[in-house]
Design a protein around this motif. Structure first.
Motif, PDB file in Angstrom:
ATOM      1  N   GLU A 104     -24.350 -70.023 -59.498  1.00  0.00           N
ATOM      2  CA  GLU A 104     -25.690 -69.930 -60.092  1.00  0.00           C
ATOM      3  C   GLU A 104     -25.935 -68.543 -60.653  1.00  0.00           C
ATOM      4  N   GLU A 105     -25.502 -67.497 -59.896  1.00  0.00           N
ATOM      5  CA  GLU A 105     -25.735 -66.132 -60.357  1.00  0.00           C
ATOM      6  C   GLU A 105     -24.979 -65.852 -61.655  1.00  0.00           C
ATOM      7  N   ALA A 106     -23.732 -66.316 -61.741  1.00  0.00           N
ATOM      8  CA  ALA A 106     -22.963 -66.097 -62.961  1.00  0.00           C
ATOM      9  C   ALA A 106     -23.552 -66.890 -64.114  1.00  0.00           C
ATOM     10  N   ALA A 107     -24.029 -68.093 -63.817  1.00  0.00           N
ATOM     11  CA  ALA A 107     -24.608 -68.934 -64.859  1.00  0.00           C
ATOM     12  C   ALA A 107     -25.802 -68.270 -65.517  1.00  0.00           C
ATOM     13  N   ASP A 108     -26.574 -67.506 -64.751  1.00  0.00           N
ATOM     14  CA  ASP A 108     -27.742 -66.819 -65.304  1.00  0.00           C
ATOM     15  C   ASP A 108     -27.346 -65.897 -66.444  1.00  0.00           C
ATOM     16  N   HIS A 109     -26.213 -65.242 -66.317  1.00  0.00           N
ATOM     17  CA  HIS A 109     -25.789 -64.279 -67.333  1.00  0.00           C
ATOM     18  C   HIS A 109     -24.952 -64.922 -68.437  1.00  0.00           C
ATOM     19  N   LEU A 110     -24.440 -66.105 -68.190  1.00  0.00           N
ATOM     20  CA  LEU A 110     -23.597 -66.771 -69.182  1.00  0.00           C
ATOM     21  C   LEU A 110     -24.245 -68.040 -69.709  1.00  0.00           C
ATOM     22  N   ALA A 111     -25.546 -68.218 -69.447  1.00  0.00           N
ATOM     23  CA  ALA A 111     -26.230 -69.465 -69.793  1.00  0.00           C
ATOM     24  C   ALA A 111     -26.130 -69.793 -71.272  1.00  0.00           C
ATOM     25  N   ASP A 112     -26.259 -68.802 -72.123  1.00  0.00           N
ATOM     26  CA  ASP A 112     -26.251 -69.044 -73.566  1.00  0.00           C
ATOM     27  C   ASP A 112     -24.940 -68.641 -74.219  1.00  0.00           C
ATOM     28  N   VAL A 113     -23.906 -68.480 -73.390  1.00  0.00           N
ATOM     29  CA  VAL A 113     -22.612 -68.018 -73.892  1.00  0.00           C
ATOM     30  C   VAL A 113     -21.625 -69.178 -73.953  1.00  0.00           C
ATOM     31  N   PRO A 114     -21.031 -69.454 -75.104  1.00  0.00           N
ATOM     32  CA  PRO A 114     -19.980 -70.477 -75.192  1.00  0.00           C
ATOM     33  C   PRO A 114     -18.678 -69.934 -74.588  1.00  0.00           C
ATOM     34  N   VAL A 115     -18.497 -70.160 -73.304  1.00  0.00           N
ATOM     35  CA  VAL A 115     -17.427 -69.494 -72.560  1.00  0.00           C
ATOM     36  C   VAL A 115     -16.053 -69.742 -73.169  1.00  0.00           C
ATOM     37  N   GLU A 116     -15.760 -70.965 -73.568  1.00  0.00           N
ATOM     38  CA  GLU A 116     -14.438 -71.248 -74.134  1.00  0.00           C
ATOM     39  C   GLU A 116     -14.207 -70.468 -75.419  1.00  0.00           C
ATOM     40  N   ALA A 117     -15.231 -70.381 -76.252  1.00  0.00           N
ATOM     41  CA  ALA A 117     -15.095 -69.629 -77.502  1.00  0.00           C
ATOM     42  C   ALA A 117     -14.910 -68.140 -77.219  1.00  0.00           C
ATOM     43  N   VAL A 118     -15.644 -67.631 -76.228  1.00  0.00           N
ATOM     44  CA  VAL A 118     -15.513 -66.224 -75.838  1.00  0.00           C
ATOM     45  C   VAL A 118     -14.092 -65.941 -75.362  1.00  0.00           C
ATOM     46  N   ARG A 119     -13.547 -66.823 -74.541  1.00  0.00           N
ATOM     47  CA  ARG A 119     -12.182 -66.640 -74.041  1.00  0.00           C
ATOM     48  C   ARG A 119     -11.174 -66.624 -75.185  1.00  0.00           C
ATOM     49  N   GLU A 120     -11.273 -67.617 -76.040  1.00  0.00           N
ATOM     50  CA  GLU A 120     -10.309 -67.728 -77.137  1.00  0.00           C
ATOM     51  C   GLU A 120     -10.383 -66.522 -78.068  1.00  0.00           C
ATOM     52  N   ALA A 121     -11.598 -66.063 -78.345  1.00  0.00           N
ATOM     53  CA  ALA A 121     -11.757 -64.936 -79.262  1.00  0.00           C
ATOM     54  C   ALA A 121     -11.112 -63.680 -78.706  1.00  0.00           C
ATOM     55  N   LEU A 122     -11.306 -63.433 -77.409  1.00  0.00           N
ATOM     56  CA  LEU A 122     -10.750 -62.218 -76.811  1.00  0.00           C
ATOM     57  C   LEU A 122      -9.232 -62.273 -76.774  1.00  0.00           C
ATOM     58  N   VAL A 123      -8.670 -63.386 -76.339  1.00  0.00           N
ATOM     59  CA  VAL A 123      -7.213 -63.483 -76.234  1.00  0.00           C
ATOM     60  C   VAL A 123      -6.565 -63.383 -77.615  1.00  0.00           C
ATOM     61  N   GLU A 124      -7.167 -64.024 -78.619  1.00  0.00           N
ATOM     62  CA  GLU A 124      -6.615 -63.945 -79.975  1.00  0.00           C
ATOM     63  C   GLU A 124      -6.662 -62.506 -80.498  1.00  0.00           C
ATOM     64  N   TRP A 125      -7.762 -61.830 -80.235  1.00  0.00           N
ATOM     65  CA  TRP A 125      -7.904 -60.428 -80.663  1.00  0.00           C
ATOM     66  C   TRP A 125      -6.844 -59.558 -80.008  1.00  0.00           C
ATOM     67  N   TYR A 126      -6.635 -59.746 -78.715  1.00  0.00           N
ATOM     68  CA  TYR A 126      -5.658 -58.943 -77.987  1.00  0.00           C
ATOM     69  C   TYR A 126      -4.238 -59.223 -78.472  1.00  0.00           C
ATOM     70  N   GLU A 127      -3.903 -60.478 -78.619  1.00  0.00           N
ATOM     71  CA  GLU A 127      -2.531 -60.827 -78.991  1.00  0.00           C
ATOM     72  C   GLU A 127      -2.210 -60.438 -80.430  1.00  0.00           C
ATOM     73  N   ALA A 128      -3.241 -60.317 -81.262  1.00  0.00           N
ATOM     74  CA  ALA A 128      -3.006 -59.923 -82.650  1.00  0.00           C
ATOM     75  C   ALA A 128      -2.643 -58.444 -82.760  1.00  0.00           C
ATOM     76  N   ASP A 129      -3.226 -57.614 -81.888  1.00  0.00           N
ATOM     77  CA  ASP A 129      -2.963 -56.180 -81.970  1.00  0.00           C
ATOM     78  C   ASP A 129      -3.487 -55.502 -80.705  1.00  0.00           C
ATOM     79  N   HIS A 130      -2.655 -54.732 -80.049  1.00  0.00           N
ATOM     80  CA  HIS A 130      -3.095 -53.965 -78.889  1.00  0.00           C
ATOM     81  C   HIS A 130      -2.197 -52.758 -78.703  1.00  0.00           C
ATOM     82  N   ARG A 131      -2.665 -51.804 -77.900  1.00  0.00           N
ATOM     83  CA  ARG A 131      -1.875 -50.604 -77.651  1.00  0.00           C
ATOM     84  C   ARG A 131      -0.564 -50.971 -76.962  1.00  0.00           C
TER      85      ARG A 131
END
Length: 304
Positions: free
Chosen positions: A3-30
């Motif tokens: 419930e506590e985590a849901a409060d902060h992620l209520a309006d966040v499309p979690v799957e899209a957030v995950r995919e965006a971060l992993v794609e960004w990292y795999e495309a270019d990182h230190r």
């Protein structure tokens, strides 16, 4: 999701957030060399070194350390004073880190038959390996960790999802965001985000932050974040002086305290502020750590 985590992620499309971060990292990182290995020993060395040293400086020290002690068995067989001297020579922070790393290598060889534990609980049994380091090694070596929460990750979660400055809240939200069974890529990716895009001074657009469309800070312009502890100055510090004692004694079989003192500090004076009492205090610390031994007549030597 709690419930506590849901409060902060209520309006966040979690799957899209995950995919965006992993794609960004795999495309270019230190490109750090420890990101190219799954050897738990090599990863543990990098994690311990990185605790108090900028990553750019760790690269050279990490390579030199592994060149000298390429395996846990090699490190376990090393003289502890040599390991500590290496640590000091490369300005890697508190010498206790070197002592603990050496002892952890012995544990792996003697208590775990040469094989590193594969989960955070098992890794936490190693000397000097706290929850964060245990989880990092489990994640990066075995893809078997929980969500890493360091100061960079806290900054990211606070800004992106308005998570309050509370360790339990950070842990809950970080855990809910991490895809199951993907701790290696996820933890690398979110720490990279905090290291290059969401630093104290953010570089959202310049670094192409993949979370801009969902980020609370980016939307509001409020980029405040939890305070980040500052590293105390090394020059003139107690840990620097401890390192000098070890280095000096490494050059001599033994030294009387009044001959050791001037080699540690040029302003050493037997009865001064930096005198016998000050030096005996340093030696007592090093003796308690098993690095130095002293005689009643005031002679000091490295413990072999």
């Amino acid at each position: 999701m709690t419930e506590e985590a849901a409060d902060h992620l209520a309006d966040v499309p979690v799957e899209a957030v995950r995919e965006a971060l992993v794609e960004w990292y795999e495309a270019d990182h230190r490109a750090f060399p420890w990101r190219e290995t799954e050897d738990p020993y090599e990863i543990l060395v990098s994690e311990v070194m990185s605790q108090q040293t900028q990553l750019g400086r760790v690269v050279e020290a990490w390579a030199a350390f592994l060149d000298r002690w390429p395996t846990a068995a090699a490190l376990a067989d090393a003289d502890r004073a040599d390991v500590v001297a290496f640590w000091t020579d490369h300005s890697l922070g508190y010498n206790n880190r070197a002592k603990y790393l050496h002892e952890a290598a012995r544990q792996v060889c003697e208590e775990f038959d040469g094989a590193f534990p594969r989960d955070p609980d098992g890794l936490s049994e190693l000397m000097g390996v706290g929850p964060y380091t245990a989880n990092a090694v489990a994640s990066f070596a075995f893809d078997n960790g929980d969500a890493v929460v360091d100061t960079n990750v806290k900054r990211v979660l606070h800004r992106a999802f308005d998570v309050p400055d509370d360790d339990a809240a950070f842990e809950r939200v970080a855990s809910e965001l991490m895809p199951d069974g993907e701790s290696r890529v996820w933890n690398n990716a979110i720490m990279e985000l905090g290291g290059v895009a969401c630093e104290k001074t953010p570089a959202c657009d310049a670094a192409g932050c993949p979370w801009r469309e969902w980020c609370h800070a980016y939307e509001t312009g409020d980029f405040t974040a939890p305070d980040v502890p500052t590293q105390p100055d090394f020059e003139g510090s107690r840990r620097q002086m401890r390192g000098r004692v070890v280095n000096v004694l490494g050059e001599y079989d033994e030294l009387p305290i009044d001959e050791l003192g001037p080699r540690v500090r040029v302003d050493y004076a037997p009865d001064g502020e930096y005198g016998r009492e000050w030096l005996w205090d340093l030696l007592a610390d090093l003796e308690a750590d098993g690095l130095v031994e002293t005689d009643d007549d005031g002679t000091a030597r490295l413990r072999r």
